[in-house]
Design a protein around this motif. Structure first.
Motif, short mmCIF file in Angstrom:
data_model
loop_
_atom_site.label_atom_id
_atom_site.label_comp_id
_atom_site.label_asym_id
_atom_site.label_seq_id
_atom_site.Cartn_x
_atom_site.Cartn_y
_atom_site.Cartn_z
N ARG A 105 0.97 -1.22 -0.01
CA ARG A 105 0.10 -0.07 0.10
C ARG A 105 0.80 1.17 0.01
NH1 ARG A 105 -2.12 0.16 4.61
NH2 ARG A 105 -1.30 -1.98 5.53
N ARG A 106 2.11 1.01 0.67
CA ARG A 106 2.85 2.41 0.83
C ARG A 106 4.21 2.03 0.18
NH1 ARG A 106 0.93 4.31 6.79
NH2 ARG A 106 -1.05 5.55 6.12
N LEU A 107 4.70 2.81 -0.69
CA LEU A 107 5.85 2.67 -1.07
C LEU A 107 6.88 4.08 -1.05
CD1 LEU A 107 7.98 1.06 -3.12
CD2 LEU A 107 6.57 1.97 -4.96
N ALA A 108 8.28 3.53 -0.87
CA ALA A 108 9.25 4.62 -0.81
C ALA A 108 10.10 4.40 -1.90
CB ALA A 108 9.81 4.95 0.64
N ILE A 147 14.57 19.75 4.44
CA ILE A 147 15.09 19.43 3.03
C ILE A 147 16.45 18.58 3.41
CG2 ILE A 147 14.34 21.51 2.04
CD1 ILE A 147 17.32 22.12 2.16
N TRP A 148 16.71 17.91 2.30
CA TRP A 148 17.84 17.13 2.32
C TRP A 148 18.92 18.06 1.50
CZ3 TRP A 148 18.14 12.58 4.45
CH2 TRP A 148 16.98 11.76 4.61
N ARG A 149 20.08 17.98 2.40
CA ARG A 149 21.01 18.78 1.82
C ARG A 149 22.19 17.72 1.35
NH1 ARG A 149 21.56 23.85 3.96
NH2 ARG A 149 20.29 24.31 5.77
N ARG A 150 22.83 18.05 0.27
CA ARG A 150 23.54 17.18 -0.56
C ARG A 150 24.84 17.95 -0.65
NH1 ARG A 150 22.27 14.38 -6.21
NH2 ARG A 150 24.48 14.79 -6.37
N ARG A 315 9.41 10.81 9.23
CA ARG A 315 9.96 12.22 9.36
C ARG A 315 10.83 12.60 8.47
NH1 ARG A 315 12.35 12.33 14.82
NH2 ARG A 315 12.35 14.59 14.38
N PHE A 316 11.34 11.81 7.45
CA PHE A 316 12.36 12.41 6.54
C PHE A 316 11.74 13.15 5.63
CE2 PHE A 316 14.79 8.12 6.99
CZ PHE A 316 15.74 8.82 7.91
N PRO A 317 12.59 14.20 4.90
CA PRO A 317 11.96 15.07 4.00
C PRO A 317 11.60 14.28 2.63
CG PRO A 317 14.13 15.90 4.99
CD PRO A 317 13.86 14.48 5.40
N VAL A 318 10.42 14.54 2.25
CA VAL A 318 10.01 13.82 1.06
C VAL A 318 10.18 15.03 -0.10
CG1 VAL A 318 7.89 12.78 -0.12
CG2 VAL A 318 8.56 12.23 2.49
#
Lengths: 331, 331
Positions: A105-108, A147-150, A315-318
């Motif tokens: 049902r839920r996919l990342a 956000i994710w910082r790279r 809780r991770f930024p999506v």
């Protein structure tokens, strides 16, 4: 136990192949089973080939489900190298197929660096540096507008500063400096070049025609680490690598609040000659950073993301690229 | 005038084509004629293809001889990129063919760096640095047991330190450091990247698939020089390049006696931002060095070697690879 009857799926897809794991949703216990494939997923004109990935994943999951005595997967997470830039086919096809075939049902869908982060730190704010042949740092503060910082991950010509190819390349250059009688050369490294590659004059002919030049360069990094305890030039290469790695980590550290930092990947195997200057550099550059052992690898990270999805506490930024989430109603 | 009636031939063969010149043996006056070909000589399984070179050289020389009103060439010198490692076919076939077809009694086959040295300094002891996309230094003391000393020229991954690709690569790295928020970044260079290549995130996709990556990297070197007067990071890249170039020159300088040093190649076009720190570095590293303008280019160098052969006063080290001499009796 809430969710004790549910199962989650984690997939780690990288340059050396695929790993597929099934685990219980409601606990952090080890997966009930892991299937490995040495066949890396193909990249075609539309990016990472979803059909090729599914062709390996579906039979493996069915076998794992049967062994576990269940038939449904509540949530799944797929971490893949190149997901952000080459993941269009995966984002288009995986949600429906995994829902239809496995009841997911839920996919990342996560970049490999996000899976590495999740494996190393879980849902804690901080920075993870993944360092092998290349080097990339990823960080987040897990805030509401997070956000994710790279940082880095630009490849062996534009960056990956402090990674395996960077260290090996610097070591080979230092060897050839000694060969030429130029400054900043190392006769110890020149000796290692002779043993590993033969006459120095033949080295260009052995390196440039290869398509895996970064790997060839990185293959010399362990020699640099071996020489460092008794060779000033080799030690300086590793301290400069440490400075670069700490710069990448610092660039992605949360600006305030907690900041856990973990290092993952094959470069750690260089041991104290790299890790000692690295910890010193990190303390100097990012005093708030709390260095911590990576808790797990990217496959553990994919399972953690799948569990968080199942428990509805991700809780991770999506952002749709580094981490993409899709949801299907129950059938 | 001794030898005034004799003619010599010079050939300069490189990556961008061929230049062929006929000149009087007994004076340093300009060649009577020069023929250029934009078709680089092919390299095949047996190295540089002598037949392909001769197919271009012979008709050109016949036309030059006819225009000069003569029929014989006393001595000739061919300078070619790759001569030392890929010159077997040339060494095997050129002496007889040029003797039979043009009456050439004395022939020199020289590495391009030797021709560059002869053009820049003539038969004076010292060092010449040829710096374009790559970088190589060559030196000799012209002593009785003299040798050619070489430094660097190892290509863009193993060396060529301070050359065009080296400078451009360092500039791109500094731009991406600023993009990531890592230390030692330059927003001025990042701005130049945006103008020249577009969005930084697309740079890897524009660089890595190319086969002429060193040239792509070197194409950014002028931007580094442009930023240096007002950007500390760019200035530091050029001062580090200067240090590397001076190290290569110093490594090949004669150990005693006179030491003239000349710089040749396209890198000089970067101008004062590079040349000022370079001259300072050279003075610091090699106090005996006397920096001098290059007198001529590699084609001038080939003519000089041919004239020295004709006059029997060649003093350069003849090692059979960097410089190979063959003699045929008069017919």
């Amino acid at each position: 136990m809430t969710g004790g009857a549910e199962w989650v799926l984690g997939v780690d897809s990288g340059g050396s192949g695929l790993r597929i794991a099934l685990a219980r949703a409601g606990s952090e216990e080890r997966p009930s089973g892991v299937v490995c494939s040495a066949e890396p997923v193909r990249t075609g004109p539309s990016g990472i080939d979803a059909g090729h990935l599914l062709g390996q994943v579906l039979p493996a999951v069915r076998a794992l489900l049967e062994a576990a005595g269940t038939r449904h997967v509540a949530a799944a997470a797929v971490g893949a190298a190149g997901m952000a830039s080459l993941g269009d086919d995966l984002r288009a096809r995986l949600p429906d197929t995994l829902a239809d075939e496995l009841g997911v049902r839920r996919l990342a869908l996560a970049a490999d660096a996000v899976a590495a982060y999740a494996g190393a730190l879980g849902q804690r704010p901080g920075a993870v540096v993944a360092a092998g042949t290349g080097l990339i740092a990823l960080g987040t503060d897990l805030g509401p507008s997070g956000i994710w910082r790279r940082a880095d991950g630009w490849g062996h010509l534009l960056g990956d500063c402090g990674g395996g190819a960077w260290i090996g390349r610097a070591g080979l250059e230092a060897a050839l400096r000694a060969h030429d009688g130029r400054g900043r050369g190392s006769t110890a490294l020149l000796e290692r070049v002779r043993e590993k590659f033969g006459p120095p004059a033949e080295l260009p002919g052995k390196l440039y025609p290869r398509t895996d030049r970064p790997a060839v360069l990185a293959s010399f990094a362990p020699e640099v680490a071996r020489c460092a305890p008794h060779d000033r030039v080799a030690a300086r290469i590793l301290s400069e690598a440490a400075r670069n790695i700490a710069e990448a980590a610092t660039a992605v550290c949360p600006r305030e609040g907690d900041c856990f930092v973990a290092f993952t990947g094959g470069l750690l195997r260089l041991g104290p000659p790299l890790m000692q200057p690295l910890l010193a550099e990190l303390t100097a550059q990012a005093p708030r950073a709390r260095c911590t052992e990576a808790e797990g690898d990217p496959l553990d990270g994919a399972l953690r993301i799948a569990r968080a999805l199942a428990a509805d506490n991700l809780r991770f930024p999506v952002d749709g690229l580094m981490l993409h989430i899709s949801e299907r109603r129950s059938p």
